[in-house]
Design a protein around this motif. Structure first.
Motif: not given
Length: 497
Positions: A138-145, A173-178, A202-206, A269-270
């Protein structure tokens, strides 16, 4: 719980390992060279095992009896980093399966969009996540920007660009949302993920509480750091490749690291979900401004030694560590002078503790007076305060345009500058005993610049500053050897030479 941490010599791993120990876990660190962890403050609290994720034969000892394994390494900066990271993940997963590991935890990056142009950096992170999730563990993937904390490569790029360029032309790209996140919150999720139920794979966005463009991040960084508002103009022709070379020229972040990071900024990257809150309660996620304030404040307003040592507070993860790369932690100028003295440490300390006021600074007094006049003209306090006691110093006392920040009798005197400066400055004296009747003086002038004006100030004063402080160290050493005697046994400083 027995935890295995890979990447313990890196940014996140070096902060995670001691916090796992503090949380009551047994920690084993896997590294290719155990000497790299020999001098970290928490070395005695963990087990260190040598091994290489590219060599499966070296892994069984590291995974033996492990319940939770953290995959925190990457090969960013190498030409073939995608292949290296894929193979490392495959070997890691196979070793974890064979050893009966209960959970894998991986800190990855934002999920790249389907189709179109993808950055190699995010593509590689996603591939590693798939390899680990497809294993039987079982794996937890934490996705951070962008992770906000001193030492984070993404944060260092933001720091240097904003501080060094009051006016800049930037790629579109300075106008891209993060959605940035404080390093302390990343560590909170990493530690708590060890307790996730076994069915979670599963993966989780943080992310933190703010969604900003890179341009907004630079402007808000400038405000928190006390800099003027930056003039920034996005320019379409600046491709990611050209942008990476531009970042490499302006900042000390190596181009081989800046390039894949800049290329990843072509994507937004949100966090698209916050499902992790169902399993791990948030503990007051920090917003962007507060995250930056934590990352900068402990350097600018507290003991300057936090640059080389770690603290135990919850926010200490945002501070620099000795294991961080040389280019991280912001620009800090240090002029260090050493002198071995044929006098006891006690005699040398008496001279050090008597500096300033009517005793002078053991170098041409006209130079110090001139600096005081300049400070007065700029609206500062100048040299008019002197000192209360010509022999003893205590924390908080004024000494000319300095303030005593720390005193360890017989060992350390640190003064913090209170003149008007485009930055923060300290003058530090250390006294060490190196043998019978012999001692060593270590004198350091430390300057933390604020913006481009601070860089220019340091460069401009160096031709005058360097010979002055060198003379001060020599004359303090001479006075300790041959003092002029005053009342009792106390040495009086010689006339500045």
């Amino acid at each position: 719980m027995r935890c295995l941490v890979t990447g313990a010599t890196g940014y996140i791993g070096g902060r995670l390992a001691p916090r796992l120990v503090a949380a009551g876990h047994q920690v084993r660190c896997l590294t290719r060279d155990a000497n790299r962890l020999r001098d970290v403050p928490w070395a005695g609290d963990v087990e260190v095992v040598e091994g290489d994720l590219s060599d499966p034969g070296t892994l069984p000892a590291a995974f033996e009896d492990v319940e939770v394994a953290y995959f925190l390494m990457h090969s960013l900066g190498r030409k073939d980093f995608e292949r290296r990271d894929r193979e490392a993940a495959q070997n890691f997963a196979a070793a974890a399966e064979k050893a009966g590991v209960r959970r894998i935890i991986y800190l990855g990056g934002p999920q790249p969009p389907e189709g179109g142009t993808q950055s190699a950096h995010l593509r590689s992170r996603a591939e590693v996540a798939r390899v680990l999730l497809d294993s039987s563990v079982p794996t937890a993937v934490l996705r951070a920007a962008v992770i906000i904390g001193s030492g984070s490569a993404s944060f260092e790029m933001l720091r240097y660009l904003t501080e060094r360029l009051p006016v800049m032309v930037c790629p579109r790209w300075v106008s891209n949302r993060i959605q940035p996140i404080a390093v302390r919150d990343v560590l909170h999720y990493l530690i708590a993920s060890a307790e996730l139920p076994p069915e979670v794979n599963r993966g989780f966005d943080i992310g933190g509480t703010d969604v900003l463009t890179y341009l907004e991040m630079m402007q808000r960084y400038a405000r928190v750091a006390g800099l003027r508002r930056r003039l920034i103009a996005p320019l379409r022709p600046l491709t990611p490749r050209l942008s990476a070379h531009w970042v490499g020229a302006v900042t000390p972040v190596p181009n081989k690291i800046a390039k894949p990071l800049v290329e990843s900024l072509i994507h937004e990257a949100i966090a698209h979900e916050h499902d992790i809150a169902e399993y791990i309660p948030d503990e007051g996620l920090l917003g962007f401004d507060e995250s930056v304030r934590v990352a900068l404040g402990k350097i600018r307003d507290a003991n300057v030694e936090t640059r080389w040592s770690t603290a135990s507070g919850r926010d200490a993860a945002a501070e620099p560590l000795p294991s961080d790369p040389d280019w991280s932690g912001g620009t800090l100028h240090v002029d260090e002078r050493r002198a071995d003295v044929d006098a006891p440490a006690a005699a040398l300390w008496r001279v050090v503790e008597s500096v300033g006021g009517a005793n002078g600074w053991y170098s041409p007094q006209i130079a110090w007076r001139a600096r005081g006049w300049m400070d007065r003209l700029a609206g500062g306090i100048g040299m008019r305060r002197g000192r209360r006691d010509q022999q003893r110093l205590h924390v908080g006392e004024a000494v000319d345009f300095w303030r005593v920040e720390e005193v360890v009798p017989g060992e350390l005197l640190r003064l913090r500058a209170e003149m008007r400066l485009p930055g923060r400055a300290w003058l530090e004296f250390r006294v060490e005993e190196i043998g019978p009747g012999r001692s060593r003086l270590i004198q350091r002038n430390i300057f933390l610049p604020r913006g481009l004006a601070g860089q220019a100030y340091w460069t401009g004063i160096m031709p005058f500053h360097a010979p002055l402080v060198a003379m001060m160290a020599r004359n303090i050493a001479r006075e300790a050897i041959s003092p002029r005697r005053g009342t009792g046994d106390r040495a009086r400083p010689a006339t500045p030479r």
